[in-house]
Enzyme design. Structure first.
Site, mmCIF file in Angstrom:
data_model
loop_
_atom_site.group_PDB
_atom_site.id
_atom_site.type_symbol
_atom_site.label_atom_id
_atom_site.label_comp_id
_atom_site.label_asym_id
_atom_site.label_seq_id
_atom_site.Cartn_x
_atom_site.Cartn_y
_atom_site.Cartn_z
ATOM 1 N N PRO A 146 0.817 -1.218 0.000
ATOM 2 C CA PRO A 146 0.000 0.000 0.000
ATOM 3 C C PRO A 146 0.849 1.265 0.000
ATOM 4 O O PRO A 146 1.682 1.453 0.869
ATOM 5 C CB PRO A 146 -0.801 -0.106 1.306
ATOM 6 C CG PRO A 146 -0.589 -1.479 1.809
ATOM 7 C CD PRO A 146 0.675 -1.990 1.212
ATOM 8 N N GLU A 147 0.665 2.081 -0.997
ATOM 9 C CA GLU A 147 1.264 3.415 -1.032
ATOM 10 C C GLU A 147 0.108 4.415 -0.926
ATOM 11 O O GLU A 147 -1.014 4.028 -0.616
ATOM 12 C CB GLU A 147 2.072 3.610 -2.326
ATOM 13 C CG GLU A 147 3.165 2.554 -2.476
ATOM 14 C CD GLU A 147 4.027 2.713 -3.714
ATOM 15 O OE1 GLU A 147 4.115 3.842 -4.220
ATOM 16 O OE2 GLU A 147 4.605 1.722 -4.170
#
Length: 276
Positions: A2-3
């Site tokens: 997850p960014e």
DNA sequence: ATAAGGCCCTGACCGC
DNA sequence: TGCGGTCAGGGCCTTA
């Protein structure tokens, strides 16, 4: 992994699911997942609180509670947050459960246990090192120029530095550098203002595209990311270079190359992103 | 002050 | 089939 776009997608999905819901109690199965305060105090403090507000800063999820405190969650590599019905049992990768009065339970799962959870009064005590938020007015070309001036580290390394700009991870760093036509190994301080203007635009563009496509859901394996509703994002289909080693560059047809910078796998086109 | 390397973790994958 | 070794990587910490 997850960014910023994946975390934003999470928060947009979780906010309507959790608004005003009350936490009965917390169960911690792997204490080190709670960074602050110590786990028993964490359980005391969170009992009976309601979800009030929802936000994001960089890759950090922010849940404002009606006590005025904030539950902060960072998913790091493999963290997942799911609101599940009562009949879904936690598995061996579930490290934290938040039981709600609705009967639902929030499951925090994390195969590699890199993620962390905080419960704090002062959000800044956790986030104070973060640089500007990229899709806000705090992020600017001028700020980027200033932050990179005199720095010799490769631009890829500093794009990953959360104090330069918050929320960019390995995927979007590679994509932004490709879009800007900048070689990932270029010393940051040597980039002229027009290159940094292109980079600024590219960072904003790839992040916004990622959000619009509801994040990148990459292949199989532990880094696979799924938004909380389980529907895969589509941003991976718009990746130009990330994990496309050997495949033709979408712009010039030359094979995409891979190298390692700052211990991170880096994908680029030698033709479109020349050195020097 | 900056840059670079190690560390935390575990599942997937590879070669024998 | 089983086993050991390697890899992935965000953010923090230590070292130079």
């Amino acid at each position: 992994m997850p960014e910023l776009p994946e975390v934003e997608t999470y928060m947009r999905a979780l906010a309507p699911q959790l608004k005003d819901k009350e936490i009965v109690n917390a169960q911690i199965f792997w204490p080190r997942i709670v960074a602050q305060p110590d786990p028993s105090l964490f359980c005391d403090l969170i009992r009976g609180r309601r979800f009030d507000s929802f936000g994001r800063r960089g890759k950090y999820m922010l849940f404002g509670l009606n006590s005025g405190e904030t539950l902060i969650i960072h998913l790091r590599m493999t963290g997942e947050l799911r609101v599940q019905p009562p009949n879904v049992e936690p598995d061996s990768h579930t490290h934290l459960l938040l039981n709600l009065t609705s009967g639902e339970r929030i499951h925090y799962r994390d195969q590699r246990k890199f993620g962390r959870v905080w419960l704090v009064e002062d959000v800044a005590s956790v986030l104070h090192k973060l640089g500007p938020e990229p899709l806000s007015d705090d992020f600017s070309v001028e700020g980027l120029v200033k932050a990179l001036a005199g720095r010799s580290a490769p631009i890829k390394a500093l794009l990953l530095d959360q104090s330069i700009v918050a929320g960019v991870g390995n995927i979007y760093a590679d994509e932004a550098l490709f879009r800007a036509g900048i070689n990932p190994r270029r010393p940051s301080g040597h980039l002229d203002e027009s290159a940094l203007a292109r980079l600024y635009e590219a960072v904003c563009w790839v992040l916004q595209m990622g959000i619009d496509l509801r994040g990148s859901s990459l292949g199989s394996g532990p880094q696979n990311y799924l938004p909380p509703n389980g529907v895969a994002g589509a941003a991976q289909e718009s990746h130009q270079v990330f994990r496309r080693t050997g495949q033709p560059c979408p712009r010039c047809g030359q094979p995409i190359q891979r190298m390692v910078i700052a211990q991170r796998s880096t994908h680029f086109c030698a033709q479109c992103q020349p050195e020097g």
